[in-house]
Design an enzyme around this catalytic site. Structure first.
Site, mmCIF file in Angstrom:
data_model
loop_
_atom_site.group_PDB
_atom_site.id
_atom_site.type_symbol
_atom_site.label_atom_id
_atom_site.label_comp_id
_atom_site.label_asym_id
_atom_site.label_seq_id
_atom_site.Cartn_x
_atom_site.Cartn_y
_atom_site.Cartn_z
ATOM 1 N N LYS A 67 1.027 -1.250 0.234
ATOM 2 C CA LYS A 67 0.061 0.109 -0.168
ATOM 3 C C LYS A 67 1.313 1.562 0.112
ATOM 4 C CE LYS A 67 -4.303 -1.499 2.279
ATOM 5 N NZ LYS A 67 -5.047 -1.785 3.781
ATOM 6 N N ALA A 130 -1.197 2.490 15.707
ATOM 7 C CA ALA A 130 -1.179 3.817 15.437
ATOM 8 C C ALA A 130 0.611 2.780 13.934
ATOM 9 C CB ALA A 130 -0.283 4.410 16.271
ATOM 10 N N GLY A 243 -14.963 -6.055 11.403
ATOM 11 C CA GLY A 243 -14.214 -5.863 10.356
ATOM 12 C C GLY A 243 -14.865 -6.376 8.677
#
Ligand code: ATR
Length: 277
Positions: A67, A130, A243
């Protein structure tokens, strides 16, 4: 007439659900879309992308571990891709320039709002992690104007860096970064964006963040309740969502970017739920 070509690129890729999801979208909308899965060599991502578009391909989804490379090789980026620093959706524009978008955050927000009726405006949100997954969703979460967004991470410094990065997008939202031990007040929504569940681990979070009206969301999905969702339910959360809906909504958002038509996701989520359990 030939179908327009799309694909998902990753490594490994054989377990990707994207071909099935996009085939269902194509059948539902009547769009002439053919969608395959391509495994790019770890050192050959750019060549794979260039080759695909040279052969007349129209758009690509990008998954692990490419990505960031997809984001870096694009000539243009949408607002939501810019800050995400990663791209899951590529397309060639009319000028022949490679565009990078990121539909992960929109997918999460759509799943919460449309499929689960969880509003975000004015709410207190805690997000765990994070890494790339969290960075991809912070912008779209802030756009919903929560009252508070706390980013908590095993490595607190990384959470603070992320909070600083998005400070200019926070508006009236109180945005901060910290370690797992710091949040001890109740939140309306707690989102797990860590990869801890892959190792069967739980972020060491105080159960004080869960109140009787707290909803939790695990960005992972599995046939069984995820360890994080199980922990939250055991500690009194009112709802625990996994999800799968996010996966399908980010795909629908990419399909809309490419085709200008957004599929009706509800029947697709139902069909896919049957196959993941
Ligand atoms: P992703 O693309 O899935 O976000 P990543 O960028 O490698 O992958 O980030 C993984 C995230 O999960 C990080 O926030 C990581 O915490 P650190 O920044 O401290 O490394 C978190 N993570 C991974 N394993 C974890 C575990 N066992 N417990 C808690 N957090 C974990």
């Amino acid at each position: 007439m030939n179908n327009d070509l799309y694909a998902v690129v990753g490594n490994p890729i054989s377990h990707s659900k994207s071909p099935r999801i996009h085939s269902l979208f194509a059948a539902q909308t009547g769009e002439p879309v053919e969608y395959t899965a391509i495994q790019a060599p770890l050192d050959g991502f750019a060549d794979t992308v260039t080759g695909f578009f040279d052969r007349g391909g129209c758009g690509l989804n990008i998954t692990v571990p490419f990505k960031e490379q997809a984001w870096a090789m694009a000539a243009k980026r949408t607002w939501r891709a810019k800050k995400a620093g990663a791209s899951n959706t590529l397309f060639m524009d009319a000028e022949g320039q490679l565009n990078a978008d990121n539909t992960d955050g929109a997918g999460l927000v759509a799943d919460l709002l449309r499929n689960h009726g969880v509003t975000l405006a004015g709410k207190r949100i805690l997000i765990l992690g994070a890494g790339g997954a969290v960075r991809g969703v912070v912008g779209p979460l802030l756009a919903e104007k929560p009252q508070t967004l706390v980013i908590a991470n095993r490595t607190p410094a990384k959470a603070r860096v992320l909070a600083d990065l998005f400070a200019e997008d926070a508006g009236d939202t109180r945005l901060s970064g910290c370690g797992f031990e710091q949040p001890t007040e109740v939140f309306d929504l707690v989102i797990n964006g860590t990869s801890a569940s892959l190792q069967g681990e739980l972020p060491p979070l105080s159960s004080a963040v869960i109140g009787p009206d707290t909803r939790v969301y695990d960005m992972m999905y599995s046939p069984e309740t995820t360890p994080f969702n199980r922990w939250a339910l055991d500690n009194g959360a009112i709802t625990a969502i996994d999800g799968l809906g996010m996966l399908i909504e980010q795909a629908a958002e990419a399909f809309a970017v490419w085709r200008g038509a957004r599929p009706d996701t509800a029947p697709i989520i139902e069909a896919m739920r049957d196959t993941v359990g």
